[in-house]
Design a protein around this motif. Structure first.
Motif, PDB file in Angstrom:
ATOM      1  N   LEU A  10      56.861  45.533  86.150  1.00  0.00           N
ATOM      2  CA  LEU A  10      58.300  45.352  86.279  1.00  0.00           C
ATOM      3  C   LEU A  10      58.913  44.966  84.938  1.00  0.00           C
ATOM      4  O   LEU A  10      58.342  44.172  84.195  1.00  0.00           O
ATOM      5  N   LEU A  11      60.078  45.527  84.659  1.00  0.00           N
ATOM      6  CA  LEU A  11      60.860  45.106  83.504  1.00  0.00           C
ATOM      7  C   LEU A  11      62.169  44.526  84.014  1.00  0.00           C
ATOM      8  O   LEU A  11      62.939  45.203  84.704  1.00  0.00           O
ATOM      9  N   PHE A  12      62.415  43.262  83.696  1.00  0.00           N
ATOM     10  CA  PHE A  12      63.664  42.603  84.058  1.00  0.00           C
ATOM     11  C   PHE A  12      64.592  42.607  82.847  1.00  0.00           C
ATOM     12  O   PHE A  12      64.240  42.072  81.792  1.00  0.00           O
ATOM     13  N   ILE A  13      65.757  43.218  83.001  1.00  0.00           N
ATOM     14  CA  ILE A  13      66.763  43.211  81.945  1.00  0.00           C
ATOM     15  C   ILE A  13      67.820  42.193  82.340  1.00  0.00           C
ATOM     16  O   ILE A  13      68.582  42.400  83.286  1.00  0.00           O
ATOM     17  N   VAL A  14      67.816  41.070  81.627  1.00  0.00           N
ATOM     18  CA  VAL A  14      68.607  39.902  82.017  1.00  0.00           C
ATOM     19  C   VAL A  14      69.836  39.789  81.124  1.00  0.00           C
ATOM     20  O   VAL A  14      69.728  39.811  79.894  1.00  0.00           O
ATOM     21  N   ASN A  15      70.989  39.668  81.757  1.00  0.00           N
ATOM     22  CA  ASN A  15      72.223  39.408  81.011  1.00  0.00           C
ATOM     23  C   ASN A  15      72.494  37.908  81.055  1.00  0.00           C
ATOM     24  O   ASN A  15      73.006  37.395  82.050  1.00  0.00           O
ATOM     25  N   GLN A  37      51.408  36.370  90.551  1.00  0.00           N
ATOM     26  CA  GLN A  37      50.520  37.193  89.725  1.00  0.00           C
ATOM     27  C   GLN A  37      51.078  38.601  89.534  1.00  0.00           C
ATOM     28  O   GLN A  37      50.346  39.598  89.576  1.00  0.00           O
ATOM     29  N   GLN A  38      52.368  38.665  89.339  1.00  0.00           N
ATOM     30  CA  GLN A  38      53.051  39.949  89.200  1.00  0.00           C
ATOM     31  C   GLN A  38      53.154  40.328  87.723  1.00  0.00           C
ATOM     32  O   GLN A  38      53.558  39.516  86.892  1.00  0.00           O
ATOM     33  N   ASP A  39      52.759  41.556  87.401  1.00  0.00           N
ATOM     34  CA  ASP A  39      52.864  42.057  86.040  1.00  0.00           C
ATOM     35  C   ASP A  39      54.340  42.296  85.717  1.00  0.00           C
ATOM     36  O   ASP A  39      55.010  43.081  86.394  1.00  0.00           O
ATOM     37  N   PHE A  40      54.860  41.613  84.705  1.00  0.00           N
ATOM     38  CA  PHE A  40      56.289  41.726  84.416  1.00  0.00           C
ATOM     39  C   PHE A  40      56.567  41.510  82.940  1.00  0.00           C
ATOM     40  O   PHE A  40      55.748  40.975  82.185  1.00  0.00           O
ATOM     41  N   GLU A  41      57.766  41.939  82.551  1.00  0.00           N
ATOM     42  CA  GLU A  41      58.271  41.719  81.196  1.00  0.00           C
ATOM     43  C   GLU A  41      59.741  41.379  81.306  1.00  0.00           C
ATOM     44  O   GLU A  41      60.453  41.921  82.155  1.00  0.00           O
ATOM     45  N   LEU A  42      60.212  40.467  80.465  1.00  0.00           N
ATOM     46  CA  LEU A  42      61.617  40.061  80.442  1.00  0.00           C
ATOM     47  C   LEU A  42      62.267  40.525  79.146  1.00  0.00           C
ATOM     48  O   LEU A  42      61.682  40.394  78.064  1.00  0.00           O
ATOM     49  N   TYR A  43      63.473  41.050  79.279  1.00  0.00           N
ATOM     50  CA  TYR A  43      64.260  41.353  78.092  1.00  0.00           C
ATOM     51  C   TYR A  43      65.664  40.812  78.297  1.00  0.00           C
ATOM     52  O   TYR A  43      66.348  41.191  79.251  1.00  0.00           O
ATOM     53  N   GLN A  60      59.304  51.609  76.044  1.00  0.00           N
ATOM     54  CA  GLN A  60      58.165  50.905  75.448  1.00  0.00           C
ATOM     55  C   GLN A  60      57.462  49.979  76.430  1.00  0.00           C
ATOM     56  O   GLN A  60      56.280  49.682  76.280  1.00  0.00           O
ATOM     57  N   SER A  61      58.188  49.538  77.465  1.00  0.00           N
ATOM     58  CA  SER A  61      57.600  48.595  78.424  1.00  0.00           C
ATOM     59  C   SER A  61      56.542  49.243  79.315  1.00  0.00           C
ATOM     60  O   SER A  61      55.633  48.572  79.797  1.00  0.00           O
ATOM     61  N   GLY A  62      56.684  50.539  79.561  1.00  0.00           N
ATOM     62  CA  GLY A  62      55.777  51.200  80.490  1.00  0.00           C
ATOM     63  C   GLY A  62      55.984  50.758  81.929  1.00  0.00           C
ATOM     64  O   GLY A  62      55.098  50.925  82.774  1.00  0.00           O
ATOM     65  N   ALA A  63      57.162  50.206  82.231  1.00  0.00           N
ATOM     66  CA  ALA A  63      57.423  49.668  83.568  1.00  0.00           C
ATOM     67  C   ALA A  63      57.612  50.790  84.585  1.00  0.00           C
ATOM     68  O   ALA A  63      58.085  51.889  84.253  1.00  0.00           O
ATOM     69  N   GLN A  64      57.233  50.469  85.848  1.00  0.00           N
ATOM     70  CA  GLN A  64      57.474  51.404  86.953  1.00  0.00           C
ATOM     71  C   GLN A  64      58.759  51.076  87.722  1.00  0.00           C
ATOM     72  O   GLN A  64      59.226  51.883  88.516  1.00  0.00           O
ATOM     73  N   ARG A  65      59.305  49.881  87.486  1.00  0.00           N
ATOM     74  CA  ARG A  65      60.589  49.501  88.066  1.00  0.00           C
ATOM     75  C   ARG A  65      61.367  48.703  87.034  1.00  0.00           C
ATOM     76  O   ARG A  65      60.797  47.866  86.336  1.00  0.00           O
ATOM     77  N   VAL A  66      62.686  48.978  86.958  1.00  0.00           N
ATOM     78  CA  VAL A  66      63.558  48.226  86.061  1.00  0.00           C
ATOM     79  C   VAL A  66      64.529  47.425  86.931  1.00  0.00           C
ATOM     80  O   VAL A  66      65.170  47.978  87.819  1.00  0.00           O
ATOM     81  N   ILE A  67      64.609  46.120  86.683  1.00  0.00           N
ATOM     82  CA  ILE A  67      65.437  45.236  87.501  1.00  0.00           C
ATOM     83  C   ILE A  67      66.575  44.695  86.646  1.00  0.00           C
ATOM     84  O   ILE A  67      66.344  44.010  85.643  1.00  0.00           O
ATOM     85  N   ASP A  86      63.864  59.488  88.161  1.00  0.00           N
ATOM     86  CA  ASP A  86      63.284  58.871  89.361  1.00  0.00           C
ATOM     87  C   ASP A  86      62.975  57.390  89.155  1.00  0.00           C
ATOM     88  O   ASP A  86      62.421  56.753  90.060  1.00  0.00           O
ATOM     89  N   MET A  87      63.310  56.828  87.988  1.00  0.00           N
ATOM     90  CA  MET A  87      63.024  55.414  87.734  1.00  0.00           C
ATOM     91  C   MET A  87      63.771  54.527  88.726  1.00  0.00           C
ATOM     92  O   MET A  87      64.994  54.536  88.777  1.00  0.00           O
ATOM     93  N   PRO A  88      63.060  53.740  89.539  1.00  0.00           N
ATOM     94  CA  PRO A  88      63.741  52.852  90.479  1.00  0.00           C
ATOM     95  C   PRO A  88      64.422  51.685  89.758  1.00  0.00           C
ATOM     96  O   PRO A  88      63.864  51.102  88.821  1.00  0.00           O
ATOM     97  N   ILE A  89      65.643  51.364  90.211  1.00  0.00           N
ATOM     98  CA  ILE A  89      66.401  50.239  89.661  1.00  0.00           C
ATOM     99  C   ILE A  89      66.595  49.202  90.759  1.00  0.00           C
ATOM    100  O   ILE A  89      67.086  49.508  91.845  1.00  0.00           O
ATOM    101  N   GLY A  90      66.179  47.949  90.469  1.00  0.00           N
ATOM    102  CA  GLY A  90      66.443  46.829  91.359  1.00  0.00           C
ATOM    103  C   GLY A  90      67.590  45.996  90.818  1.00  0.00           C
ATOM    104  O   GLY A  90      68.072  46.215  89.701  1.00  0.00           O
ATOM    105  N   LEU A  91      68.024  45.041  91.616  1.00  0.00           N
ATOM    106  CA  LEU A  91      69.176  44.226  91.226  1.00  0.00           C
ATOM    107  C   LEU A  91      68.990  42.792  91.696  1.00  0.00           C
ATOM    108  O   LEU A  91      68.717  42.548  92.866  1.00  0.00           O
TER     109      LEU A  91
END
Length: 292
Positions: A10-15, A37-43, A60-67, A86-91
Motif C-alpha cells: 500500500l502507498l498512502f499519499i497524505v495531505n 503487519q501490513q506492507d506500506f509506504e507513506l508519502y 517507484q513504490s511498486g504499490a498495488q493500492r494507492v490510498i 486499473d490501479m485501485p484508489i482508497g480514501l
C-alpha cells in the motif's frame, strides 16, 4: 501478534494540510499498519507538489493500492495520476470537505476507513472533465463557487467562518444569465448556480442530485434558479433537501455552458477562477475506487 492483514503493498499519499490538523494521520496509519503487519509506504505531500512528482512516487513504490489521505481535492489529485488505469484508489477522509467519502459510505473514523481501504474490493466509476479539470464529485459555476472562494480566504474554519462567508457571498453575488446546450436542446435561464454533478450530494449530505449514480452512462446538470439564506446554510450544515421548485435537472454525456458575464467556478471544492464558458464531458470507467 496480529496476523498480516493482506499481501498487498500500500502507498498512502497524505495531505498534512487537510482538515483542522487535529489528527496526525501519518502516525495513525503507521501504527495501524505496523500492528497488522501490513506492507506500506507513506508519502506526505509537499506544498505545491506536482502531479509528475506524485506519479513518480506511485511508480517507484511498486504499490498495488494507492490510498489518498485528505479531502476531495487530495483524492482528485491522486486520481489524476492513475486516471483510466486499473490501479485501485482508497480514501481516508481527512479534509475539510469529504464529499466523496460520504458519497461512497466511507466512515470518518480513521481505523474503519483503513480497514475498508485495505480489504474492500475496488469498482470502476465514471468521472467528468470540465474545462480540462478532472471532476469526481461536483463542480459548479455561480453562487457556491463564490462561496468556496470566500471560505478559502478566511483565516479560520468552522461553522462561524462558513456563516460569515455565506453572508459576504449573499450580499455580493448576482444571478447569472446562463445558456447551455444538451443534445439538440438549448436552455436559457437566470440562475443562482449551475451544478455539474457526477455524485449526488454535497459534503454535508444535502442531495443536490438525487438521480445521480457514479457508474451510470450520464452525468447530471442541475439548474438552481433561486437561493436564500436557508438554502445556503443547507449546503454545509444540514442534509435537508433543496426546494424542488427552484431546481431543474438534465442528463447528458457532454455539455457547453455560457454565461453573459464571467462567473466563479469550482471543481471538487477547489476554486478555479472566473469564466464565462464551461465545456464538460464524461470519462467512462475513469477510476478504480475502493469502497464498501
Amino acid at each position: 501478534m496480529n496476523k498480516k492483514t493482506s499481501n498487498l503493498k500500500l502507498l498512502f499519499i497524505v495531505n498534512p494540510g487537510s482538515g483542522k490538523g487535529e489528527i496526525n494521520f501519518s502516525e495513525v496509519i503507521g501504527t495501524y499498519c505496523t500492528d497488522k503487519q501490513q506492507d506500506f509506504e507513506l508519502y506526505e505531500l509537499k506544498k505545491n507538489c506536482s502531479l509528475a512528482k506524485i506519479k513518480a512516487v506511485i511508480e517507484q513504490s511498486g504499490a498495488q493500492r494507492v490510498i489518498a489521505v485528505g479531502g476531495d481535492g487530495t483524492l482528485k489529485m491522486v486520481a489524476e495520476c492513475v486516471l483510466e488505469t486499473d490501479m485501485p484508489i482508497g480514501l481516508i477522509p481527512a479534509g475539510s470537505a469529504n464529499g466523496m467519502a460520504r458519497e461512497l459510505n466511507i466512515p470518518e473514523n480513521a481505523e474503519e476507513a483503513l480497514h475498508i481501504a485495505i480489504n474492500a474490493k475496488p469498482k470502476k466509476i465514471h468521472a467528468i472533465v470540465a474545462n480540462g479539470e478532472l471532476c469526481i464529485h461536483l463542480a459548479d459555476i455561480g453562487f457556491n463557487a463564490y462561496l468556496v472562494k470566500k471560505f478559502d480566504g478566511l483565516p479560520h474554519r468552522g461553522k462561524l467562518a462558513y456563516a460569515k462567508a455565506a453572508w459576504m457571498a449573499l450580499w455580493n453575488h448576482y444571478k447569472l444569465d446562463v445558456e447551455f446546450k444538451i443534445k439538440d436542446q438549448t436552455i436559457r435561464s437566470k440562475a443562482a448556480m449551475v451544478v455539474i454533478a457526477n455524485a449526488t450530494m454535497y459534503g454535508t449530505g444535502v442531495k443536490i442530485n438525487p438521480e445521480g449514480h457514479l457508474d451510470d452512462d450520464f452525468f447530471e446538470v442541475i439548474l438552481v434558479k433561486e437561493y436564500s439564506v436557508m438554502e445556503i446554510l443547507k449546503l454545509r450544515f444540514t442534509n435537508l433537501p433543496f426546494n424542488p421548485k427552484n431546481i431543474e435537472s438534465f442528463q447528458t454525456t457532454d455539455l457547453s455552458i455560457k454565461t453573459r458575464h464571467k462567473a466563479h467556478f469550482q471543481v471538487d471544492g477547489e476554486y478555479i477562477g472566473k469564466l464565462n464558458n464551461v465545456k464538460a464531458h464524461i470519462i467512462k470507467d475513469a477510476i478504480n475506487i475502493i469502497a464498501p
